[in-house]
Design a protein around this motif. Structure first.
Motif, PDB file in Angstrom:
ATOM      1  N   LEU A 179      -6.769  -0.641   2.755  1.00  0.00           N
ATOM      2  CA  LEU A 179      -6.434   0.783   2.650  1.00  0.00           C
ATOM      3  C   LEU A 179      -7.083   1.552   3.797  1.00  0.00           C
ATOM      4  O   LEU A 179      -6.458   2.420   4.414  1.00  0.00           O
ATOM      5  CB  LEU A 179      -6.887   1.317   1.301  1.00  0.00           C
ATOM      6  N   HIS A 180      -8.331   1.225   4.078  1.00  0.00           N
ATOM      7  CA  HIS A 180      -9.029   1.817   5.224  1.00  0.00           C
ATOM      8  C   HIS A 180      -8.292   1.489   6.515  1.00  0.00           C
ATOM      9  O   HIS A 180      -7.987   2.379   7.324  1.00  0.00           O
ATOM     10  CB  HIS A 180     -10.472   1.286   5.256  1.00  0.00           C
TER      11      HIS A 180
ATOM     12  N   ASN B 154       0.863  -1.171   0.000  1.00  0.00           N
ATOM     13  CA  ASN B 154       0.000   0.000   0.000  1.00  0.00           C
ATOM     14  C   ASN B 154       0.901   1.222   0.000  1.00  0.00           C
ATOM     15  O   ASN B 154       2.043   1.169   0.465  1.00  0.00           O
ATOM     16  CB  ASN B 154      -0.916   0.015   1.222  1.00  0.00           C
TER      17      ASN B 154
ATOM     18  N   GLY C 123      -4.996   3.226   6.923  1.00  0.00           N
ATOM     19  CA  GLY C 123      -5.211   4.595   7.373  1.00  0.00           C
ATOM     20  C   GLY C 123      -5.484   4.665   8.864  1.00  0.00           C
ATOM     21  O   GLY C 123      -4.992   5.571   9.565  1.00  0.00           O
TER      22      GLY C 123
ATOM     23  N   THR D 264     -11.511  -2.141   3.520  1.00  0.00           N
ATOM     24  CA  THR D 264     -10.361  -2.498   2.696  1.00  0.00           C
ATOM     25  C   THR D 264      -9.076  -2.385   3.516  1.00  0.00           C
ATOM     26  O   THR D 264      -9.045  -1.731   4.567  1.00  0.00           O
ATOM     27  CB  THR D 264     -10.250  -1.570   1.469  1.00  0.00           C
TER      28      THR D 264
ATOM     29  N   HIS E 118     -11.938   9.626   7.844  1.00  0.00           N
ATOM     30  CA  HIS E 118     -11.928   8.629   6.776  1.00  0.00           C
ATOM     31  C   HIS E 118     -13.071   8.881   5.804  1.00  0.00           C
ATOM     32  O   HIS E 118     -14.226   9.052   6.209  1.00  0.00           O
ATOM     33  CB  HIS E 118     -12.057   7.216   7.364  1.00  0.00           C
TER      34      HIS E 118
ATOM     35  N   SER F  45     -10.032   6.198   0.993  1.00  0.00           N
ATOM     36  CA  SER F  45      -9.710   4.803   0.680  1.00  0.00           C
ATOM     37  C   SER F  45     -10.713   4.312  -0.351  1.00  0.00           C
ATOM     38  O   SER F  45     -11.696   4.988  -0.651  1.00  0.00           O
ATOM     39  CB  SER F  45      -9.771   3.921   1.932  1.00  0.00           C
ATOM     40  N   SER F  46     -10.483   3.118  -0.876  1.00  0.00           N
ATOM     41  CA  SER F  46     -11.390   2.568  -1.881  1.00  0.00           C
ATOM     42  C   SER F  46     -12.594   1.880  -1.267  1.00  0.00           C
ATOM     43  O   SER F  46     -13.366   1.233  -1.964  1.00  0.00           O
ATOM     44  CB  SER F  46     -10.642   1.583  -2.788  1.00  0.00           C
TER      45      SER F  46
ATOM     46  N   ASP G  29      -3.680   3.734  -1.085  1.00  0.00           N
ATOM     47  CA  ASP G  29      -4.115   2.866  -2.174  1.00  0.00           C
ATOM     48  C   ASP G  29      -3.108   1.738  -2.354  1.00  0.00           C
ATOM     49  O   ASP G  29      -1.963   1.829  -1.890  1.00  0.00           O
ATOM     50  CB  ASP G  29      -4.243   3.663  -3.481  1.00  0.00           C
TER      51      ASP G  29
END
Length: 333
Positions: free
Chosen positions: A168-169, A130, A172, A166, A185, A161-162, A208
């Protein structure tokens, strides 16, 4: 050539499957028609990119079309649930991601529409770093500077995030927890919309998978601050790791692999698994994945993958990310 019933039953792929059941499932002719590869995210994200590379190579090896179908929503749960409930005939498979394949079981809890036992592992395809990045308008050029800026501007930054759930979340959330900062977020329905908002400056920070963001990073539309792997990636060699930037606890490697409905005949699982193993070892596949920051499976000593090795991997990842979700306090709200 005549093959005896005893010889057939002695074959590992057929062991334990009665001859009549083998014939009735049609597994012996698989694939006899096109196979759908369901991607549980929108087009242009890493899951989609990796699925299309894989589908192209599987089509060449198995002499049937492998078509990619995007079914996005709920951090990958919509597409994964669709496959979990699909006919277990080998003609609908899932390009699973770390979110819907490991993280979401803890994050969504009782709201999960399927369970791990509803899906069967076939093969790990690729692992990716990431990357944490910012819009060019933000006056920071390193992760350390971002942390300092966030502390001086508490609660004023958004991080995209996507999708909720995820990796990515959760990356974060790890960043906020380890750095002691606040950011709001903002989940999107895929990487494409999130990247567009960060480029435009309406969201200041993003996380990402490297393959879907790397073009924007290389072209200067976004500013990379750190990758979340233990070592730097050759695809973006000037970008430091989170550990180099003083945050070793922010380490996350996303992954993508093929799963099928749980009751899919074992001979189909094994045949598709063997084809995936062959594909990920191809120099062409390795080069294409590496160019966008992908790392190959390496679940077996020869760098490949098997259904059994992927099963053990998914179980370990589910346990690991369950603990991360609990520690970070991440939610889907």
């Amino acid at each position: 050539m005549n093959v005896s019933r005893r010889a057939l039953l002695a074959t590992p792929a057929l062991s334990g499957l009665p001859i009549r059941a083998w014939a009735q499932t049609g597994a012996g002719n698989w694939p006899a028609r096109p196979v759908r590869v369901v991607v549980p995210f929108t087009p242009a994200g890493t899951t989609d990119v990796a699925a299309r590379i894989l589908a192209e190579r599987l089509q060449a090896r198995l002499n049937q079309p492998f078509t990619v179908e995007n079914r996005a929503g709920a951090g990958g749960n919509v597409g994964a649930d669709y496959v979990a409930k699909a006919e277990p005939d080998g003609y609908t498979v899932l390009m699973q991601a770390i979110s819907s394949g490991a993280i979401n079981y803890t994050l969504y809890g009782d709201r999960m529409p399927y369970r791990p036992e509803d899906l069967a592992e076939v093969g790990l395809v690729v692992r990716v770093p990431n990357v944490i990045f910012v819009t060019n308008a933000l006056p920071v050029r390193s992760l350390r500077e971002l942390v300092a800026y966030a502390k001086a501007n508490r609660g004023r930054l958004n991080i995209g995030s996507s999708g909720a759930g995820t990796s990515l979340h959760v990356t974060g959330e790890l960043l906020k927890m380890e750095a002691g900062i606040e950011m709001t977020h903002v989940p999107f329905r895929g990487a494409g919309p999130m990247l567009a908002e960060v480029i435009a400056g309406r969201v200041q920070v993003g996380v990402d998978n490297l393959p879907s963001a790397i073009g924007h990073l290389r072209d200067g539309r976004l500013r990379a601050l750190a990758v979340t792997t233990a070592t730097r990636t050759p695809a973006l060699p000037d970008c430091p790791t989170t550990a180099e930037e003083g945050l070793p606890g922010v380490e996350a490697t996303a992954w993508f692999g093929i799963q099928a409905p749980a009751r899919t005949p074992r001979p189909i699982i094994e045949r598709l698994g063997a084809a995936i193993d062959a594909v990920v070892k191809e120099p062409e596949t390795r080069a294409r994945m590496a160019d966008v920051g992908g790392m190959m499976p390496d679940l077996t000593p020869d760098g490949g993958t098997t259904p059994a090795a992927f099963t053990a991997f998914v179980r370990a990842e589910t346990a690991r990310w369950g603990e991360v979700v609990r520690r970070s306090g991440a939610t889907v709200e």
